[in-house]
Design a protein around this motif. Structure first.
Motif, mmCIF file in Angstrom:
data_model
loop_
_atom_site.group_PDB
_atom_site.id
_atom_site.type_symbol
_atom_site.label_atom_id
_atom_site.label_comp_id
_atom_site.label_asym_id
_atom_site.label_seq_id
_atom_site.Cartn_x
_atom_site.Cartn_y
_atom_site.Cartn_z
ATOM 1 N N GLU A 199 30.501 17.136 -0.191
ATOM 2 C CA GLU A 199 29.383 16.215 -0.039
ATOM 3 C C GLU A 199 28.093 17.028 -0.054
ATOM 4 O O GLU A 199 28.077 18.194 0.358
ATOM 5 N N PRO A 200 26.990 16.452 -0.545
ATOM 6 C CA PRO A 200 25.728 17.193 -0.610
ATOM 7 C C PRO A 200 25.291 17.703 0.757
ATOM 8 O O PRO A 200 25.497 17.053 1.782
ATOM 9 N N GLY A 201 24.687 18.891 0.751
ATOM 10 C CA GLY A 201 24.179 19.457 1.989
ATOM 11 C C GLY A 201 25.244 20.001 2.908
ATOM 12 O O GLY A 201 25.016 20.144 4.113
ATOM 13 N N ALA A 202 26.405 20.344 2.363
ATOM 14 C CA ALA A 202 27.507 20.846 3.178
ATOM 15 C C ALA A 202 28.209 21.978 2.445
ATOM 16 O O ALA A 202 27.992 22.197 1.248
ATOM 17 N N ALA B 165 21.996 19.796 -8.154
ATOM 18 C CA ALA B 165 20.856 20.092 -7.278
ATOM 19 C C ALA B 165 20.976 19.408 -5.920
ATOM 20 O O ALA B 165 20.505 19.940 -4.906
ATOM 21 N N GLU B 166 21.612 18.238 -5.861
ATOM 22 C CA GLU B 166 21.681 17.501 -4.597
ATOM 23 C C GLU B 166 22.456 18.254 -3.516
ATOM 24 O O GLU B 166 22.271 18.004 -2.328
ATOM 25 N N TYR B 167 23.297 19.193 -3.920
ATOM 26 C CA TYR B 167 24.032 19.965 -2.919
ATOM 27 C C TYR B 167 23.123 20.916 -2.148
ATOM 28 O O TYR B 167 23.479 21.386 -1.071
ATOM 29 N N PHE B 168 21.939 21.191 -2.694
ATOM 30 C CA PHE B 168 20.979 22.052 -2.004
ATOM 31 C C PHE B 168 19.929 21.242 -1.245
ATOM 32 O O PHE B 168 19.050 21.823 -0.607
ATOM 33 N N HIS B 169 20.002 19.911 -1.314
ATOM 34 C CA HIS B 169 19.054 19.091 -0.567
ATOM 35 C C HIS B 169 19.165 19.378 0.928
ATOM 36 O O HIS B 169 20.259 19.587 1.457
ATOM 37 N N GLN B 170 18.037 19.357 1.599
ATOM 38 C CA GLN B 170 18.047 19.481 3.052
ATOM 39 C C GLN B 170 18.327 18.108 3.661
ATOM 40 O O GLN B 170 17.793 17.098 3.212
ATOM 41 N N HIS B 171 19.176 18.097 4.669
ATOM 42 C CA HIS B 171 19.586 16.854 5.308
ATOM 43 C C HIS B 171 19.300 16.900 6.806
ATOM 44 O O HIS B 171 18.974 17.954 7.360
#
Length: 418
Positions: free
Chosen positions: A143-146, A267-273
């Motif tokens: 999942e993105p951000g993990a 890119a969404e995997y590097f999004h800050q959450h």
């Protein structure tokens, strides 16, 4: 654990104090042991606690069951299983995580109770990754951000907490106040936290191995571990500031489209959450298990904005299976800034939160003339305005926020008839 460590110190296998490096669920185990010694008035012999991808605030994989989580963490060829109690503690928004944080990191009374961490005590450091698994079967849990197993904000120990008391609300248009919980490490103390773009939950334990990235990026994990092991009380704040720049650089990779340095990772995997964990109770302290938390803008008719937030910005909402009064919201900060705020009118670019709850019985309900009461602003699109907010109230990137919501429990005026 006490017995083993005492024996190792006695036979001089360990010196006192010593440094401890833990991975994944080991973070919770180490924190429980450390705060337990503090609460019993016993000295803590750990000087530096280095945590690699710790599940400090849970893992979404815990919902998949013992065997699944064990095989993802230990390898698909292994039949290692996580015990049921550990699994319950690892589930998102578990009461165990909540209670542990209020023992070692936060004082929910608003007092000045000290914790076991910070200069002059145990120095914690957290390093985690945001690279998804690439192995075929493991990819199903990404999942993105993990890092494939633990979300970035769930690893971060720099948690904030506060209580919103809706029992004093005058109605749904009331701006509520938040009672902040005290940060036990002391004012201004930040726990060093670094997010690496090239490490998943497994490779974070392999500092000597190449991650496949360029030499400097691949070698950063080992460099950070060595820096932590060499850190003194006096240099702790400087390390925290330096590691923050590492995390910000990783987050910047997700601000655009494709990431040339990692062509196989979206890119969404590097999004800050951000994680927003709520616990709803009534004014008697009893849990409220059937409630809805709403995120919306300050626009007069914000229903469209609420739908946009739920559909585009909120990655996940998890209700704890053991106690449904705990919810965990997983918010994509990049999409909050780039999509939600752009969709609302310019003068209404703030994010508010409110709550509504189903009546627990025919003669008892929450709130009086409305089924929701008041709101709290937790984020602004404008950077300076956002930074001016109290740090213990605003949503912070890469962090978890614990929010206790107190609701009024009222009897119908008709009362009970016999």
């Amino acid at each position: 654990m006490d017995t083993v460590i005492a024996g190792m110190i006695a036979d001089k296998t360990l010196t006192d104090p010593f440094d401890m490096i833990v991975h994944s669920t080991g973070g919770l185990v180490a924190r429980e042991w450390i705060v337990g010694r503090m609460e019993r008035g016993e000295p803590v012999p750990v000087k530096r606690l280095i945590m690699l991808a710790p599940a400090n605030f849970g893992s979404s994989l815990a919902r998949l069951g013992k065997s699944m989580l064990g095989r993802v963490i230990k390898g698909w060829g292994s039949w290692f299983e996580i015990g049921q109690e550990m699994l319950n503690g690892l589930e998102l928004a578990s009461q165990y995580q909540w209670d542990l944080a209020r023992r070692d990191l936060l004082d929910a009374t608003g007092g000045q109770a000290a914790g076991p961490y910070g200069p002059g005590k145990t120095l914690p450091f957290v390093i985690t990754g945001t690279k998804p698994y690439t192995e075929a079967l493991r990819q199903v849990v990404n999942e993105p951000g993990a890092d494939g197993t633990v979300r970035v904000p769930a690893a971060n120990m720099n948690v904030s907490g506060y209580t919103i008391d809706f029992t004093h609300s005058a109605g749904p248009d009331t701006e509520m106040t938040a009672k902040p919980w005290t940060w036990r490490a002391g004012p201004g103390v930040e726990i060093p936290f670094a997010v690496l773009p090239d490490r998943d939950h497994t490779t974070i334990t392999q500092p000597a191995s190449s991650s496949g990235a360029d030499g400097e990026t691949s070698g950063r994990l080992a460099a950070l571990i060595l820096e932590a092991l060499d850190c003194t009380d006096a240099g702790y704040a400087a390390v925290a500031a330096s590691w923050k720049s590492v995390s910000d650089a990783t987050g910047a990779l997700g601000a655009g489209g494709a990431v040339p340095a990692f062509p196989d990772v979206e890119a969404e995997y590097f999004h800050q959450h951000m994680q927003f964990i709520t616990h709803a109770i009534d004014n008697a302290g009893d849990p409220v298990r059937d409630y809805f938390v709403e995120f919306f803008s300050s626009a007069p008719n914000s229903i469209k904005d609420t739908v946009a937030f739920q559909g585009k910005v909120l990655r996940d909402c998890a209700k704890n299976s053991i106690d449904e009064s705990f919810l965990c919201f997983y918010i994509d900060r990049e999409l909050l800034l780039s999509q939600f705020y752009k969709a609302v009118q310019a003068k209404y670019t703030e994010l508010r939160v409110s709550i509504s709850a189903a009546a627990p019985g025919g003669n008892v309900r929450y709130f009086e003339k409305h089924n929701s009461a008041g709101y709290l602003t937790i984020h602004y699109a404008d950077g300076p305005t956002r930074e001016a907010m109290p740090i213990d109230r605003r949503l912070r990137r890469n962090a978890t926020h614990l929010v206790e919501m107190r609701l009024p429990r009222n009897l119908d005026k008709e009362g009970f008839h016999f």
